[in-house]
Design an enzyme around this catalytic site. Structure first.
Site, mmCIF file in Angstrom:
data_model
loop_
_atom_site.group_PDB
_atom_site.id
_atom_site.type_symbol
_atom_site.label_atom_id
_atom_site.label_comp_id
_atom_site.label_asym_id
_atom_site.label_seq_id
_atom_site.Cartn_x
_atom_site.Cartn_y
_atom_site.Cartn_z
ATOM 1 N N SER A 123 -65.532 -47.430 0.498
ATOM 2 C CA SER A 123 -66.530 -46.585 1.114
ATOM 3 C C SER A 123 -67.019 -47.454 2.462
ATOM 4 C CB SER A 123 -68.070 -47.023 0.289
ATOM 5 O OG SER A 123 -69.097 -46.455 1.010
ATOM 6 N N LYS A 173 -65.177 -46.528 -7.112
ATOM 7 C CA LYS A 173 -66.004 -46.161 -5.834
ATOM 8 C C LYS A 173 -66.020 -44.689 -6.341
ATOM 9 C CE LYS A 173 -65.443 -45.024 -1.765
ATOM 10 N NZ LYS A 173 -65.487 -43.128 -1.600
ATOM 11 N N HIS A 176 -69.836 -45.308 -7.365
ATOM 12 C CA HIS A 176 -70.477 -45.284 -6.122
ATOM 13 C C HIS A 176 -70.753 -43.856 -5.798
ATOM 14 C CE1 HIS A 176 -70.266 -44.983 -1.675
ATOM 15 N NE2 HIS A 176 -70.609 -46.204 -1.889
ATOM 16 N N ASN A 177 -69.490 -43.139 -5.407
ATOM 17 C CA ASN A 177 -69.629 -41.708 -5.405
ATOM 18 C C ASN A 177 -70.638 -40.991 -5.861
ATOM 19 O OD1 ASN A 177 -67.979 -42.038 -3.325
ATOM 20 N ND2 ASN A 177 -66.682 -40.558 -2.940
ATOM 21 N N GLU A 180 -74.487 -41.847 -5.261
ATOM 22 C CA GLU A 180 -74.421 -41.195 -3.760
ATOM 23 C C GLU A 180 -74.945 -39.679 -3.817
ATOM 24 O OE1 GLU A 180 -71.279 -41.977 -0.653
ATOM 25 O OE2 GLU A 180 -71.393 -39.683 -0.415
#
Lengths: 302, 302, 302, 302
Positions: A123, A173, A176-177, A180
């Site tokens: 990231s 990850k 995480h997105n 986001e």
């Protein structure tokens, strides 16, 4: 501790990462599908390889080969090309945004051949790849430790973590997105209210103040300020938002695990809607309202 | 430039702000409903006032009186108490989380009396109030300029902005909180997926790495790390989430302006749901499924 | 025109359908895993078969074998058992709630063996299966036409449709259920508002009037009246709602097709939530609010 | 039992209702703002009144005056006009889609003057008003009983209910419409998936079969079939959906009562979105994605 690494894929992210690695004194052999990019890399001091075979031959075993290619079949194809050329104990790193289920499959397949594997969720965008990334790493412990010195160099301080066994790097990850997506949508909704409000507001100043001491301060708000600096009302931009897969996978994963993800799913739906000019669902509802209430329907221009 | 200020309301936020103002060399006369808090304030070097009248009498006109009392009727009541005691050109500041519609109403009412008004939306929590706040300020220009030196002292660098005319300060703060609701929910959803996933993950380490270089880095992620440090699985905490008004107002405002706020509204609904043991809607659906499909209904224990 | 049919699976739906078929003068050979149910079927006048082989042997080729077994592996297993026993041009009907992707796979597999296949999505619940069902049928035209006389008998007037090629029957049924999820949730939300309102209302009377002339009249509202007749406040019922797959598949399909399905997805998430006592997302948000605002956290009882 | 009634407002709904009342042998004096409509009413056998005063004078006390005027200020204005002309114990009926809070206010105001009031939520659309409506009625018991004979005549069998005290009629109608919003959206989403699917489907046939025996059968599905009959792909229609207030009020009420209404709120947001060409929230997100990931932004044409 200087390492030697083969890097495949010199796109925005890959090339920035390659430069970052090289800047920290590691030896980078770089391959890309188009030769131009390789030449650019050479001029920066990277060692160019004009084929996969050349890349492999320029690395001493046990090798470390870092893939920065688009998620999906390109990763599979690259791994297939590498297998006949490399040795047991060589490490393949997938630094792209692969679906963690593909990662688990690839890990199993390579394990049977004695080839080691590591999944790295990266990231921080292009800026991060170039100057200090944030990495979530799924790998067996000894593999992680072999590469940790390099990881430490290219990441920000505290900017990497060994999340656990293979697959977990891409998994973390992905989430995480997903977060986001929800955050972006919340920010978008907030500014849309401001824009429709009775007040005359300076969005750039608001983004700026929100980034200095408020609860929602963070990098996104910093970027928000930058964006409004360039275009104070975002007049030049269309509100069409694409997506690259990880938001979708997050929602799919949530569905399988029965986790209610109202905001992340909504964020994704809003993006899909932004890509449509008109909707069939809207036509259906307009038609029904006309049937039961005689509500006027807007007709399409011929 | 040292100013003199009357501060009413020594709760967590109010007292921290009072200390912050005092630390920067301003003279603070402080009043609170309960005397104990006033004594504590005096021991810190603030000037105690044991009644509103005393507070007013200890300030030289034109006065600045900063309210840090709960939103709603307490603000109205305090303003009503102040009106007979103060003069034209005195400034009342509402530093609480008032609904901007109340703020507009109070502004109009005070304007007719020649009393000046300023609405300050304050973010950054207790920590911010104490050490460097973030303030969104709605006021007429000359009022803002009279108080700006003090504002500048108590806020972080770049941590305040004159958002525009009266009402806009509370408005922008309201939207800030609406965005915060959506962000919190997105973070919650993300960690809930992690918690139900097939991987064994260290949430604190993940929050930490996400706060060092990732796209979603920011204060919330920093606090997330802190929270997981205290309780790695949040085992001691119930997932009941209350709300204080601004998320609700954001959604109400969005409805009036016809802005689709899927994520902010969902965030609020999820909080409401968290406060319910069981739901009538769930009973309705369970009953219907039983009727049409013979699906088993869970019975309540007698 | 009387047909002869083998029916496998005498659950609630299967047995009701078998009776319905028999009532219309068709010959039904019925098999079930547990023998008890077969005996019950025999006492109703169906021809019992105590093994798959017996069922096949009691039917003259070209056979029609209707599966009413749970979706998923049971369907695959039953088809695997049948293949060695049956002939080309025999027809297997899957009348369960199979995922249409499984249906497409099975169709292809059987087609290579010359065995014909038909997918039937059945709605109307147990009542419908017994007295007049609603069927969505995916099949090649000649297969559909061979079975249409029987279909016509067991369905309500206008209660069946040949939706198109194989897979489409289960597909259309899946979407039907997705819509049902959204409708149920909307009804649940509406009654929950009524329940929390300032008015004292008679829910049964309201469901009844809504089913006589209102825009939202329909079978669900009829069932709603029935449910409130049995339990006027639904006091005996817990609001825990399970789901059987098709709502989930609808959302998964929508995600793949990039269709925003805010209401159907929300309906599913609300069901998932109803099965949880507490949520990790709620804990996360409560913990964060405590960190930044000092908001009180509810502690779990030891 | 024949009653005498004054009806104000000869719009689509009002005129249909007036005809319906007249058909059942009641005497109807009808007023409308535009004279044309009154003449049409007279030609149907209604007694025309060309002013409010004329209408009142043509009715014997105690009068029943039924308002079918648009919700909001028109209702207030009409009531204000009537007050000086009518007597204690006269009954004013508000048959429109008024917000129940206005209804409570009007009820209190009229009660102080001795004028009786009744709120009628009417469903079933124009068709229902003409041939058999569905009515939810808030009123004191004696008022309701005075008018019940007429109500019974103009409604379908079981098509009316005395929901309780004043306000409850409009309240229950409001919730009815809220549920309707959610149902419409669920139907819209379902058909949009069908439309994007890999199958070639006949929507009219599907709506038809879903209305014959399926769980989701009901009037909306009947209308769906009708709509697809007129325009099989809805090609002539734009998917722009307006709303008239009651969906909004339902969500506002839910927010006040802290009821999570994910589907009803989403339905409303989707309608708001359908009226926008482009969104500021989308611009914000597109701009942010460009900042952190270099994702391409779609530019507006000059």
């Amino acid at each position: 501790m200087a390492l030697e690494i083969g890097l495949i894929g010199l796109g925005k992210m890959g090339y920035s990462l390659a430069q970052n690695i090289k800047d920290h004194g590691h030896r980078v052999v770089a391959y890309n599908r188009s030769a131009e990019k390789i030449q650019e890399a050479e001029s920066y001091g990277l060692i160019g390889a004009y084929s996969i075979a050349e890349l492999v031959s320029k690395l001493a075993a046990p090798r470390i080969i870092w893939l920065m290619v688009p998620a999906g079949s390109p990763v599979d194809e690259m791994i297939e090309s590498l297998i006949p050329l490399i040795n047991q104990e060589d490490i393949i790193i997938d630094g792209g945004n692969s679906n963690y289920k593909d990662t688990l499959r690839r890990y199993e397949m390579l394990r049977e051949k004695g080839i080691r594997f590591m999944d790295v969720g990266t990231s921080g965008g292009v800026e991060g790849a170039r100057n200090g990334a944030c990495m979530m790493i799924g790998a067996e412990k000894d593999v992680f430790e072999r590469i940790e010195p390099l990881i430490k160099d290219v990441c920000l301080e505290n900017g990497y973590v060994h999340t656990g066994k293979n697959g977990s790097g891409h998994y973390v990850k992905m989430i995480h997105n997903g977060i986001e997506y929800g955050m972006l949508q919340a920010i978008g909704e907030g500014f849309e209210i401001l824009e429709k409000s009775q007040f005359e507001l300076n969005y750039k100043e608001i983004a700026k103040v929100w980034n200095h001491g408020s609860v929602i301060r963070g990098w996104l708000m910093e970027l928000m300020e930058r964006a409004f600096e360039k275009d104070p009302q975002l007049q030049s931009i269309k509100g069409v938002v694409h997506s690259s897969g990880e938001g979708l996978w997050t929602v799919q994963e949530a569905l399988e695990l029965q986790v209610p993800v109202h905001t992340i799913a909504s964020s994704l739906f809003v993006r899909y809607r932004s890509q449509q000019e008109d909707t069939f669902s809207g036509k259906v509802i307009a038609a029904l309202r006309n049937e039961f209430g005689g509500h006027r329907v807007e007709k399409k221009d011929k």
